[in-house]
Design a protein around this motif. Structure first.
Motif, PDB file in Angstrom:
ATOM      1  N   ALA A   1      -1.929  -5.331  17.788  1.00  0.00           N
ATOM      2  CA  ALA A   1      -2.025  -3.901  18.115  1.00  0.00           C
ATOM      3  C   ALA A   1      -0.669  -3.215  18.139  1.00  0.00           C
ATOM      4  O   ALA A   1      -0.495  -2.125  17.586  1.00  0.00           O
ATOM      5  N   GLY A   2       0.305  -3.839  18.779  1.00  0.00           N
ATOM      6  CA  GLY A   2       1.616  -3.202  18.911  1.00  0.00           C
ATOM      7  C   GLY A   2       2.388  -3.129  17.614  1.00  0.00           C
ATOM      8  O   GLY A   2       3.349  -2.367  17.502  1.00  0.00           O
ATOM      9  N   LYS A   3       1.971  -3.922  16.623  1.00  0.00           N
ATOM     10  CA  LYS A   3       2.679  -3.950  15.341  1.00  0.00           C
ATOM     11  C   LYS A   3       1.708  -3.696  14.192  1.00  0.00           C
ATOM     12  O   LYS A   3       1.861  -4.230  13.099  1.00  0.00           O
ATOM     13  N   TYR A   4       0.726  -2.835  14.460  1.00  0.00           N
ATOM     14  CA  TYR A   4      -0.332  -2.610  13.475  1.00  0.00           C
ATOM     15  C   TYR A   4       0.203  -1.962  12.203  1.00  0.00           C
ATOM     16  O   TYR A   4      -0.194  -2.323  11.097  1.00  0.00           O
ATOM     17  N   ASP A   5       1.111  -0.999  12.344  1.00  0.00           N
ATOM     18  CA  ASP A   5       1.685  -0.372  11.158  1.00  0.00           C
ATOM     19  C   ASP A   5       2.456  -1.382  10.334  1.00  0.00           C
ATOM     20  O   ASP A   5       2.413  -1.362   9.099  1.00  0.00           O
ATOM     21  N   LEU A   6       3.183  -2.261  11.015  1.00  0.00           N
ATOM     22  CA  LEU A   6       3.905  -3.317  10.309  1.00  0.00           C
ATOM     23  C   LEU A   6       2.929  -4.201   9.549  1.00  0.00           C
ATOM     24  O   LEU A   6       3.170  -4.564   8.389  1.00  0.00           O
ATOM     25  N   MET A   7       1.808  -4.533  10.194  1.00  0.00           N
ATOM     26  CA  MET A   7       0.792  -5.343   9.538  1.00  0.00           C
ATOM     27  C   MET A   7       0.302  -4.682   8.265  1.00  0.00           C
ATOM     28  O   MET A   7       0.223  -5.311   7.200  1.00  0.00           O
ATOM     29  N   ASN A   8      -0.016  -3.393   8.345  1.00  0.00           N
ATOM     30  CA  ASN A   8      -0.503  -2.686   7.163  1.00  0.00           C
ATOM     31  C   ASN A   8       0.569  -2.571   6.095  1.00  0.00           C
ATOM     32  O   ASN A   8       0.282  -2.632   4.894  1.00  0.00           O
ATOM     33  N   ASP A   9       1.820  -2.379   6.517  1.00  0.00           N
ATOM     34  CA  ASP A   9       2.915  -2.327   5.550  1.00  0.00           C
ATOM     35  C   ASP A   9       3.046  -3.652   4.810  1.00  0.00           C
ATOM     36  O   ASP A   9       3.255  -3.690   3.591  1.00  0.00           O
ATOM     37  N   LEU A  10       2.931  -4.764   5.544  1.00  0.00           N
ATOM     38  CA  LEU A  10       3.041  -6.076   4.924  1.00  0.00           C
ATOM     39  C   LEU A  10       1.865  -6.349   3.986  1.00  0.00           C
ATOM     40  O   LEU A  10       2.025  -6.925   2.913  1.00  0.00           O
ATOM     41  N   MET A  11       0.666  -5.930   4.398  1.00  0.00           N
ATOM     42  CA  MET A  11      -0.528  -6.192   3.598  1.00  0.00           C
ATOM     43  C   MET A  11      -0.573  -5.344   2.340  1.00  0.00           C
ATOM     44  O   MET A  11      -1.093  -5.774   1.311  1.00  0.00           O
ATOM     45  N   SER A  12      -0.029  -4.127   2.400  1.00  0.00           N
ATOM     46  CA  SER A  12      -0.167  -3.196   1.275  1.00  0.00           C
ATOM     47  C   SER A  12       1.168  -2.818   0.639  1.00  0.00           C
ATOM     48  O   SER A  12       1.202  -1.971  -0.253  1.00  0.00           O
ATOM     49  N   LEU A  13       2.256  -3.429   1.103  1.00  0.00           N
ATOM     50  CA  LEU A  13       3.601  -3.067   0.637  1.00  0.00           C
ATOM     51  C   LEU A  13       3.884  -1.582   0.897  1.00  0.00           C
ATOM     52  O   LEU A  13       4.579  -0.928   0.128  1.00  0.00           O
ATOM     53  N   GLY A  14       3.327  -1.073   1.975  1.00  0.00           N
ATOM     54  CA  GLY A  14       3.587   0.297   2.404  1.00  0.00           C
ATOM     55  C   GLY A  14       2.679   1.351   1.796  1.00  0.00           C
ATOM     56  O   GLY A  14       2.703   2.511   2.222  1.00  0.00           O
ATOM     57  N   ILE A  15       1.859   0.956   0.826  1.00  0.00           N
ATOM     58  CA  ILE A  15       1.051   1.944   0.100  1.00  0.00           C
ATOM     59  C   ILE A  15      -0.106   2.454   0.951  1.00  0.00           C
ATOM     60  O   ILE A  15      -0.721   3.477   0.637  1.00  0.00           O
ATOM     61  N   HIS A  16      -0.422   1.767   2.072  1.00  0.00           N
ATOM     62  CA  HIS A  16      -1.550   2.204   2.908  1.00  0.00           C
ATOM     63  C   HIS A  16      -1.376   3.633   3.384  1.00  0.00           C
ATOM     64  O   HIS A  16      -2.363   4.338   3.615  1.00  0.00           O
ATOM     65  N   ARG A  17      -0.140   4.089   3.532  1.00  0.00           N
ATOM     66  CA  ARG A  17       0.098   5.464   3.981  1.00  0.00           C
ATOM     67  C   ARG A  17      -0.390   6.478   2.939  1.00  0.00           C
ATOM     68  O   ARG A  17      -0.944   7.521   3.286  1.00  0.00           O
ATOM     69  N   VAL A  18      -0.188   6.160   1.677  1.00  0.00           N
ATOM     70  CA  VAL A  18      -0.658   7.023   0.588  1.00  0.00           C
ATOM     71  C   VAL A  18      -2.178   6.985   0.515  1.00  0.00           C
ATOM     72  O   VAL A  18      -2.834   8.022   0.344  1.00  0.00           O
ATOM     73  N   TRP A  19      -2.763   5.785   0.657  1.00  0.00           N
ATOM     74  CA  TRP A  19      -4.218   5.658   0.624  1.00  0.00           C
ATOM     75  C   TRP A  19      -4.853   6.497   1.721  1.00  0.00           C
ATOM     76  O   TRP A  19      -5.864   7.170   1.489  1.00  0.00           O
ATOM     77  N   LYS A  20      -4.287   6.463   2.916  1.00  0.00           N
ATOM     78  CA  LYS A  20      -4.853   7.208   4.040  1.00  0.00           C
ATOM     79  C   LYS A  20      -4.751   8.710   3.811  1.00  0.00           C
ATOM     80  O   LYS A  20      -5.679   9.464   4.132  1.00  0.00           O
ATOM     81  N   ARG A  21      -3.642   9.157   3.228  1.00  0.00           N
ATOM     82  CA  ARG A  21      -3.501  10.591   2.949  1.00  0.00           C
ATOM     83  C   ARG A  21      -4.533  11.041   1.920  1.00  0.00           C
ATOM     84  O   ARG A  21      -5.140  12.114   2.059  1.00  0.00           O
ATOM     85  N   TYR A  22      -4.742  10.225   0.895  1.00  0.00           N
ATOM     86  CA  TYR A  22      -5.757  10.557  -0.112  1.00  0.00           C
ATOM     87  C   TYR A  22      -7.141  10.578   0.522  1.00  0.00           C
ATOM     88  O   TYR A  22      -7.952  11.485   0.261  1.00  0.00           O
ATOM     89  N   PHE A  23      -7.416   9.592   1.338  1.00  0.00           N
ATOM     90  CA  PHE A  23      -8.704   9.463   2.017  1.00  0.00           C
ATOM     91  C   PHE A  23      -9.028  10.724   2.808  1.00  0.00           C
ATOM     92  O   PHE A  23     -10.131  11.280   2.701  1.00  0.00           O
ATOM     93  N   VAL A  24      -8.071  11.212   3.588  1.00  0.00           N
ATOM     94  CA  VAL A  24      -8.294  12.395   4.415  1.00  0.00           C
ATOM     95  C   VAL A  24      -8.304  13.666   3.574  1.00  0.00           C
ATOM     96  O   VAL A  24      -9.127  14.563   3.788  1.00  0.00           O
ATOM     97  N   ALA A  25      -7.407  13.751   2.593  1.00  0.00           N
ATOM     98  CA  ALA A  25      -7.310  14.954   1.763  1.00  0.00           C
ATOM     99  C   ALA A  25      -8.597  15.221   0.994  1.00  0.00           C
ATOM    100  O   ALA A  25      -8.912  16.372   0.678  1.00  0.00           O
ATOM    101  N   THR A  26      -9.351  14.164   0.696  1.00  0.00           N
ATOM    102  CA  THR A  26     -10.573  14.324  -0.095  1.00  0.00           C
ATOM    103  C   THR A  26     -11.844  14.290   0.756  1.00  0.00           C
ATOM    104  O   THR A  26     -12.951  14.282   0.212  1.00  0.00           O
ATOM    105  N   CYS A  27     -11.682  14.270   2.088  1.00  0.00           N
ATOM    106  CA  CYS A  27     -12.845  14.340   2.974  1.00  0.00           C
ATOM    107  C   CYS A  27     -13.476  15.721   2.944  1.00  0.00           C
ATOM    108  O   CYS A  27     -12.797  16.731   2.757  1.00  0.00           O
ATOM    109  N   GLN A  28     -14.784  15.770   3.173  1.00  0.00           N
ATOM    110  CA  GLN A  28     -15.497  17.032   3.352  1.00  0.00           C
ATOM    111  C   GLN A  28     -15.384  17.423   4.822  1.00  0.00           C
ATOM    112  O   GLN A  28     -16.126  16.925   5.673  1.00  0.00           O
TER     113      GLN A  28
END
Length: 258
Positions: A40-67
């Motif tokens: 929990a305390g290092k969740y962003d680090l976990m996502n950065d390691l799993m996605s090489l940092g691209i998870h931030r872009v995926w999340k922005r796209y996900f929200v930007a295209t929501c209804q």
């Protein structure tokens, strides 16, 4: 909304997967909870390691295209760290509201602290809840989102049926999740990163190789794109579809309550 007879609940069959291990279905929630309490305390680090940092872009796209529009009421499931809620807040505006739902108290606490530190307080609620049995009335939300959480749910069919139940007519369900890589040439490279590199990075940066090993395995056990689309339709959602991002490393799934 009943589940398909072809897909019995894990609780009925007695076992389910925890990564590549078969475990009693009743134990998975506790095991997953231990993983996310650990990271929990290092969740962003976990996502950065799993996605090489691209998870931030995926999340922005996900929200930007929501209804979603100003004044809407949104439920963000597995929303613990608040990333999706922070992106959604400007979209719903001062008259809208967002409920962050997460089964893990540690993750929810991290999200509440982060959003409060950013000055995001009004219009946000925090509810510890199980996606398989949501504590909300029918037709409560205009939008339900779930980012990187569905693969950790024991009974995915039940969770999807609950999402459909709490949506208002015309409401949208959106799921962002790691999925099945489409390019054959890339699969060996992706597997090498997931199973050889990621646990070592988890050990090095977070002191927790086991949790990262589980997270990599959980991605491979998650239903691929077409199967998840069919599960959403079975749950009572309509006009279901998906968009692959980065060759299917992740997919954005969409369905509507009609």
């Amino acid at each position: 909304m009943s589940q398909s007879s072809e897909s019995p609940s894990p609780y009925e069959s007695g076992t389910t997967h925890f990564g590549f291990r078969d475990v009693p279905a009743a134990d998975k929630q506790k095991l997953v909870g231990q993983v996310f309490t650990s990271v929990a305390g290092k969740y962003d680090l976990m996502n950065d390691l799993m996605s090489l940092g691209i998870h931030r872009v995926w999340k922005r796209y996900f929200v930007a295209t929501c209804q979603v529009k100003p004044g809407d009421r949104v439920l963000d499931l597995a929303g613990g760290t608040g990333d999706i809620a922070a992106l959604l807040k400007p979209r719903v505006g001062p008259d809208g509201s967002i409920v962050l739902g997460d089964i893990n108290a540690g993750m929810l606490s991290v999200g509440r602290d982060r959003l409060t530190d950013r000055g995001l307080v009004a219009g946000l609620e925090y509810v510890q809840c199980n996606a398989e049995k949501l504590p909300f009335p029918d037709a409560s939300f205009d939008l339900v989102t779930m980012a990187f959480g569905l693969r950790n749910v024991t009974d995915k069919d039940a969770a999807l049926a609950e999402i459909a139940r709490v949506l208002r007519v015309g409401g949208q369900a959106r799921v962002l999740e790691f999925s099945e890589v489409q390019a054959e040439w890339f699969k060996p490279l992706y597997d090498f990163h997931s199973f050889k590199v990621l646990p070592k990075l988890g050990s090095l940066f977070a002191g927790d190789a086991g949790s990262y090993q589980y997270l990599a395995e959980s991605i491979r056990k998650h239903p691929p794109q077409e199967q998840l689309k069919a599960m959403m339709e079975q749950a009572g959602l309509s006009r279901c579809g998906y968009v692959n991002l980065n060759g299917g490393i992740v997919a954005v799934h969409t369905g509507y309550r009609i």
